[in-house]
Write a protein that holds these residues in place. Structure first.
Motif, PDB file in Angstrom:
ATOM      1  N   ALA A  61      90.962  32.665  22.512  1.00  0.00           N
ATOM      2  CA  ALA A  61      92.426  32.833  22.574  1.00  0.00           C
ATOM      3  C   ALA A  61      93.170  31.536  22.305  1.00  0.00           C
ATOM      4  N   GLY A  62      92.714  30.790  21.304  1.00  0.00           N
ATOM      5  CA  GLY A  62      93.429  29.591  20.873  1.00  0.00           C
ATOM      6  C   GLY A  62      93.108  28.331  21.636  1.00  0.00           C
ATOM      7  N   SER A  63      92.184  28.377  22.596  1.00  0.00           N
ATOM      8  CA  SER A  63      91.828  27.174  23.345  1.00  0.00           C
ATOM      9  C   SER A  63      90.371  27.275  23.807  1.00  0.00           C
ATOM     10  N   TYR A  64      89.832  26.121  24.187  1.00  0.00           N
ATOM     11  CA  TYR A  64      88.455  26.090  24.664  1.00  0.00           C
ATOM     12  C   TYR A  64      88.425  26.334  26.171  1.00  0.00           C
ATOM     13  N   GLU A  65      87.462  27.146  26.600  1.00  0.00           N
ATOM     14  CA  GLU A  65      87.281  27.412  28.025  1.00  0.00           C
ATOM     15  C   GLU A  65      85.843  27.098  28.424  1.00  0.00           C
ATOM     16  N   PHE A  66      85.686  26.638  29.645  1.00  0.00           N
ATOM     17  CA  PHE A  66      84.371  26.254  30.159  1.00  0.00           C
ATOM     18  C   PHE A  66      83.548  27.515  30.446  1.00  0.00           C
ATOM     19  N   VAL A  67      82.324  27.570  29.877  1.00  0.00           N
ATOM     20  CA  VAL A  67      81.454  28.741  30.072  1.00  0.00           C
ATOM     21  C   VAL A  67      80.110  28.361  30.675  1.00  0.00           C
ATOM     22  N   GLY A  68      79.970  27.104  31.100  1.00  0.00           N
ATOM     23  CA  GLY A  68      78.715  26.685  31.723  1.00  0.00           C
ATOM     24  C   GLY A  68      77.563  26.677  30.732  1.00  0.00           C
ATOM     25  N   LEU A  69      76.445  27.259  31.124  1.00  0.00           N
ATOM     26  CA  LEU A  69      75.229  27.260  30.302  1.00  0.00           C
ATOM     27  C   LEU A  69      75.102  28.504  29.421  1.00  0.00           C
ATOM     28  N   LYS A  70      76.175  29.244  29.266  1.00  0.00           N
ATOM     29  CA  LYS A  70      76.098  30.493  28.494  1.00  0.00           C
ATOM     30  C   LYS A  70      75.677  30.249  27.046  1.00  0.00           C
ATOM     31  N   ASN A  71      76.165  29.161  26.447  1.00  0.00           N
ATOM     32  CA  ASN A  71      75.772  28.869  25.068  1.00  0.00           C
ATOM     33  C   ASN A  71      74.275  28.632  24.958  1.00  0.00           C
ATOM     34  N   TYR A  72      73.709  27.943  25.941  1.00  0.00           N
ATOM     35  CA  TYR A  72      72.270  27.651  25.914  1.00  0.00           C
ATOM     36  C   TYR A  72      71.444  28.916  26.146  1.00  0.00           C
ATOM     37  N   PHE A  73      71.888  29.755  27.082  1.00  0.00           N
ATOM     38  CA  PHE A  73      71.170  31.019  27.321  1.00  0.00           C
ATOM     39  C   PHE A  73      71.279  31.939  26.106  1.00  0.00           C
ATOM     40  N   LYS A  74      72.429  31.900  25.450  1.00  0.00           N
ATOM     41  CA  LYS A  74      72.614  32.718  24.252  1.00  0.00           C
ATOM     42  C   LYS A  74      71.670  32.266  23.140  1.00  0.00           C
ATOM     43  N   LEU A  75      71.449  30.959  23.051  1.00  0.00           N
ATOM     44  CA  LEU A  75      70.535  30.429  22.044  1.00  0.00           C
ATOM     45  C   LEU A  75      69.118  30.946  22.249  1.00  0.00           C
ATOM     46  N   ILE A  76      68.686  30.978  23.496  1.00  0.00           N
ATOM     47  CA  ILE A  76      67.326  31.419  23.801  1.00  0.00           C
ATOM     48  C   ILE A  76      67.101  32.857  23.344  1.00  0.00           C
ATOM     49  N   ASN A  77      68.150  33.674  23.427  1.00  0.00           N
ATOM     50  CA  ASN A  77      68.041  35.088  23.052  1.00  0.00           C
ATOM     51  C   ASN A  77      68.519  35.378  21.632  1.00  0.00           C
ATOM     52  N   ASP A  78      68.829  34.326  20.877  1.00  0.00           N
ATOM     53  CA  ASP A  78      69.329  34.502  19.511  1.00  0.00           C
ATOM     54  C   ASP A  78      68.143  34.644  18.551  1.00  0.00           C
ATOM     55  N   PRO A  79      67.953  35.801  17.920  1.00  0.00           N
ATOM     56  CA  PRO A  79      66.796  35.993  17.032  1.00  0.00           C
ATOM     57  C   PRO A  79      66.838  35.103  15.790  1.00  0.00           C
ATOM     58  N   VAL A  80      68.045  34.817  15.275  1.00  0.00           N
ATOM     59  CA  VAL A  80      68.147  33.959  14.096  1.00  0.00           C
ATOM     60  C   VAL A  80      67.765  32.520  14.450  1.00  0.00           C
ATOM     61  N   PHE A  81      68.202  32.067  15.634  1.00  0.00           N
ATOM     62  CA  PHE A  81      67.825  30.717  16.064  1.00  0.00           C
ATOM     63  C   PHE A  81      66.313  30.618  16.255  1.00  0.00           C
ATOM     64  N   ARG A  82      65.712  31.632  16.857  1.00  0.00           N
ATOM     65  CA  ARG A  82      64.256  31.614  17.032  1.00  0.00           C
ATOM     66  C   ARG A  82      63.554  31.596  15.680  1.00  0.00           C
ATOM     67  N   LYS A  83      64.096  32.362  14.728  1.00  0.00           N
ATOM     68  CA  LYS A  83      63.521  32.374  13.384  1.00  0.00           C
ATOM     69  C   LYS A  83      63.652  31.007  12.734  1.00  0.00           C
ATOM     70  N   ALA A  84      64.811  30.385  12.874  1.00  0.00           N
ATOM     71  CA  ALA A  84      65.032  29.058  12.302  1.00  0.00           C
ATOM     72  C   ALA A  84      64.104  28.027  12.930  1.00  0.00           C
ATOM     73  N   LEU A  85      63.901  28.140  14.239  1.00  0.00           N
ATOM     74  CA  LEU A  85      63.015  27.204  14.933  1.00  0.00           C
ATOM     75  C   LEU A  85      61.569  27.391  14.485  1.00  0.00           C
ATOM     76  N   VAL A  86      61.131  28.646  14.340  1.00  0.00           N
ATOM     77  CA  VAL A  86      59.770  28.923  13.868  1.00  0.00           C
ATOM     78  C   VAL A  86      59.581  28.381  12.455  1.00  0.00           C
ATOM     79  N   ASN A  87      60.565  28.596  11.592  1.00  0.00           N
ATOM     80  CA  ASN A  87      60.481  28.077  10.223  1.00  0.00           C
ATOM     81  C   ASN A  87      60.349  26.560  10.221  1.00  0.00           C
ATOM     82  N   THR A  88      61.157  25.904  11.044  1.00  0.00           N
ATOM     83  CA  THR A  88      61.131  24.442  11.099  1.00  0.00           C
ATOM     84  C   THR A  88      59.779  23.942  11.588  1.00  0.00           C
ATOM     85  N   VAL A  89      59.220  24.602  12.591  1.00  0.00           N
ATOM     86  CA  VAL A  89      57.911  24.206  13.122  1.00  0.00           C
ATOM     87  C   VAL A  89      56.815  24.445  12.076  1.00  0.00           C
TER      88      VAL A  89
END
Length: 290
Positions: free
Chosen positions: A43-71
């Motif tokens: 809504a036009g500004s940044y809000e504090f969400v804690g560790l939600k971005n990090y937890f979202k990364l763990i469950n992100d299939p594209v990120f996991r795919k990118a990490l596997v490719n890199t490894v």
């Protein structure tokens, strides 16, 4: 307050501009991106969400795919490139070899080539219909290979490209290490009747251990930062088969404008780099002699 430099204050005047640039363009972005990794634009500004971005990364299939490719790039390309660099450096260190300068320039030249330029050249060379590589293969009655649109072939294309780009760079470092090995050791081994293979495994490899470890760690960091080849050569495709972590980070930050999510990804990437570097130190016994 006098601003005229004195013998005691002059050094601070000299390092001042560099220090200000470091604070402005290095330290501040690092700290700000760390804070941003705990925020989300809403809504036009940044809000504090804690560790939600990090937890979202763990469950992100594209990120996991990118990490596997890199490894995968890391596990396949880095050992092969280090081995090739060492063999090439050993070849150039031969005292009977002529035209050493020409060979050194030829091997090192890819390292100073623009990342974008060489990626575009490889994209042309590996074109399925008009590429020079498939043209050469046709002389041996080998069917056309879809280098950039087949998942396995596309990964191989990226591996070939980065191996061509960085082998010469590591070769120069290896060559410097080889030239620092005392010649008396090899002369003593000649007196004892050691063969070239025995000298390579009993003298060269143990003496080169710190250099090999250094090249391995820097290559590991470089592989985790891989972006240009994935972005230009294959576009991360097909179906994210070649996308890297930094490529996915770029997409989230500068295409989807998810700067908080991209910042979290960058710090998670730092943790992976630290972990892999630590493991390499651990399993090789560090830079010193055992």
């Amino acid at each position: 307050m006098k601003l005229r430099p004195t013998p005691k204050t002059a050094p601070y005047y000299f390092i001042g501009p560099t220090f200000i640039l470091f604070l402005t363009f290095m330290l501040y972005p690092i700290l700000y991106s760390f804070i941003l990794s705990f925020q989300k634009f809403n809504a036009g500004s940044y809000e504090f969400v804690g560790l939600k971005n990090y937890f979202k990364l763990i469950n992100d299939p594209v990120f996991r795919k990118a990490l596997v490719n890199t490894v995968i790039y890391l596990i396949i390309q880095v050992p092969f490139m280090i081995f090739l660099s060492l063999i090439t450096a050993n070849f150039l260190n031969n005292k009977f070899l002529k035209y050493k300068k020409i060979f050194k320039i030829s091997y090192f030249l890819p390292a100073v080539t623009s990342l974008v330029a060489y990626s575009l050249i490889f994209k042309l060379l590996l074109n399925t219909d008009f590429g020079f590589v498939n043209y050469i293969l046709s002389f041996f009655s080998i069917p056309q290979i879809d280098w950039l649109n087949s998942p396995i072939a596309a990964k191989l294309s990226v591996i070939l490209a980065i191996t061509w780009r960085w082998t010469g760079y590591n070769m120069i470092i290896m060559l410097a290490g080889l030239q620092n090995i005392p010649k008396e050791i090899y002369e003593a081994s000649d007196i004892d009747g050691a063969s070239p293979i025995q000298k390579f495994f009993r003298i060269t490899l143990p003496m080169m251990k710190p250099i090999i470890l250094f090249c391995t760690i820097t290559s590991t960091i470089g592989t985790f930062k891989l972006f240009d080849e994935s972005y230009i050569l294959t576009g991360g495709g097909p179906n994210n088969a070649t996308i890297t972590v930094v490529h996915y980070l770029y997409n989230n930050g500068f295409r989807y404008l998810k700067f908080g999510y991209a910042s979290a990804m960058s710090y998670l990437l730092v943790l992976f780099i630290v972990a892999f570097s630590f493991l390499q130190f651990k399993f090789t016994g560090g830079m010193g002699d055992e």
